[in-house]
Write an enzyme that holds these catalytic residues in place. Structure first.
Site, PDB file in Angstrom:
ATOM      1  N   ARG A 245      55.991 -84.899  18.260  1.00 51.81           N
ATOM      2  CA  ARG A 245      57.333 -84.708  18.029  1.00 51.81           C
ATOM      3  C   ARG A 245      58.209 -84.001  19.466  1.00 51.81           C
ATOM      4  NH1 ARG A 245      56.835 -86.950  14.008  1.00 51.81           N
ATOM      5  NH2 ARG A 245      57.271 -86.261  11.763  1.00 51.81           N
ATOM      6  N   GLU A 274      66.847 -87.979  18.857  1.00 53.01           N
ATOM      7  CA  GLU A 274      66.529 -89.286  18.508  1.00 53.01           C
ATOM      8  C   GLU A 274      67.609 -89.957  17.732  1.00 53.01           C
ATOM      9  OE1 GLU A 274      62.591 -89.596  16.431  1.00 53.01           O
ATOM     10  OE2 GLU A 274      61.684 -88.730  18.298  1.00 53.01           O
ATOM     11  N   HIS A 293      60.158 -94.356  18.758  1.00 47.16           N
ATOM     12  CA  HIS A 293      59.469 -93.398  17.687  1.00 47.16           C
ATOM     13  C   HIS A 293      58.900 -94.684  16.892  1.00 47.16           C
ATOM     14  CE1 HIS A 293      59.008 -89.567  15.072  1.00 47.16           C
ATOM     15  NE2 HIS A 293      58.172 -90.600  15.075  1.00 47.16           N
TER      16      HIS A 293
END
Length: 328
Positions: A245, A274, A293
């Site tokens: 993360r 993000e 991601h």
């Protein structure tokens, strides 16, 4: 005969077909969803969950007290299409007696494969090399041009030797890694035995590793774990990779470490926020590879995740054991 009352299910995004098909077959549910691949706006989410018995969400959906209040007393099950649960207000959810489903195991292999791809891409400077081919920088063979760092006889430190951390170590072992170090909440001797991995303190891992891969969960203890002190302890030839993360890393400190030569390179599949703004300083660096991601982004994995998330939700609504329930 009184008509059977359907349970309302709200889905925060379009999900892959296997999961959607499972929800569509559920005769006891009335399914509503945000019909887009883009995140649902907060106001639309609050409207959508009103009166819902079940919520199927993604890791980008913040499920906090405000949203739970908006949903009301009907909400009995939250199913997230993710292994991480840091987007869920777990204490509040537990207080309300809401069951939670999640998707561990099914994305382990895909995420470990991506971690390997990102590590090799970063340590062997592949984006730089590709750009040199395209812009005419490739003129002739030169002894030290485009040199990177190899895995053979190296020391690899893994922060978080859980399912994904172990899967990464399994894939690294055939590359000739000489030594594995790991850190976490506690030693895991049984899991570490396969790699003869040594449980060490975080400072020792930082100081002795040639490659560091972050694969831990985001918790209060790991938030900001990789900061200025951490990077200063690393070798200036070391490569840092984060697939966990974004909040585990202090990105300002990482930028300073990369620009000052404190560490050699970094590869990130996760950032804060993000998406990362296109004018973010990290995106100006040649020695920083950033992906959007995509750790679990294979067709098979995402379909399996969606099906598991749907089955968790339906089982929870029917008062049955979930295939993968997070015990609160």
């Amino acid at each position: 005969m009184r008509p059977v009352r359907l349970m309302k299910v709200f889905v925060t995004r379009r999900i892959p077909p296997e999961g959607w098909a499972a929800l569509a077959r559920a005769a006891d549910c009335e399914v509503e969803h945000w019909d887009s691949d883009e995140p649902i706006p907060a106001k639309e989410l609050e409207r959508g969950v009103v009166g819902a018995h079940g919520l199927l969400c993604l890791l980008s959906d913040r499920v906090d007290k405000r949203l739970l209040d908006a949903a009301g007393a009907n909400l009995k099950v939250i199913s997230t299409m993710s292994v991480g649960v840091d987007h869920l207000a777990l204490e509040e959810i537990k207080k309300r007696g809401i069951r939670v489903g999640y998707t561990p195991d099914v994305l382990t292999d895909a995420t470990a494969e991506l971690a390997m791809s990102l590590l090799l891409t970063t340590c062997r400077r592949l984006p730089e090399a590709i750009e040199e081919v395209k812009n005419g920088g490739w003129t002739s063979w030169k002894p030290l041009w485009m040199c990177g760092y190899g895995l053979t006889r190296s020391t690899v430190g893994i922060i978080g030797l859980g399912r994904i951390g172990q899967a990464i170590a399994q894939r690294l072992k055939p590359f000739g890694v000489q030594r594995f170090l790991y850190t976490g909440r506690q030693p895991r001797p049984q899991e570490a035995a396969e790699f003869q991995a040594e449980f060490v303190s975080t400072p020792k891992l930082a100081a002795e590793s040639d490659f560091i891969i972050v694969a831990c969960s985001l918790t209060p203890a790991t938030k900001g774990l990789c900061n200025k002190d951490f990077f200063q302890q690393m070798k200036n030839t070391a490569v840092f990779v984060n697939i966990s993360r974004g909040d585990v890393v202090n990105q300002d400190d990482l930028y300073q470490a990369l620009t000052s030569g404190q560490i050699a390179a970094a590869g990130l599949d996760v950032t804060t926020p993000e998406p990362l703004p296109t004018d973010h300083p990290l995106l100006t660096l040649k020695n920083c590879v950033i992906l959007p991601h995509i750790g679990s982004a294979t067709y098979g994995t995402r379909n399996t995740m969606s099906l598991l998330a749907a089955n968790n939700l339906l089982a929870g609504l029917r008062g049955e054991p979930m295939p993968s329930e997070l015990k609160l």
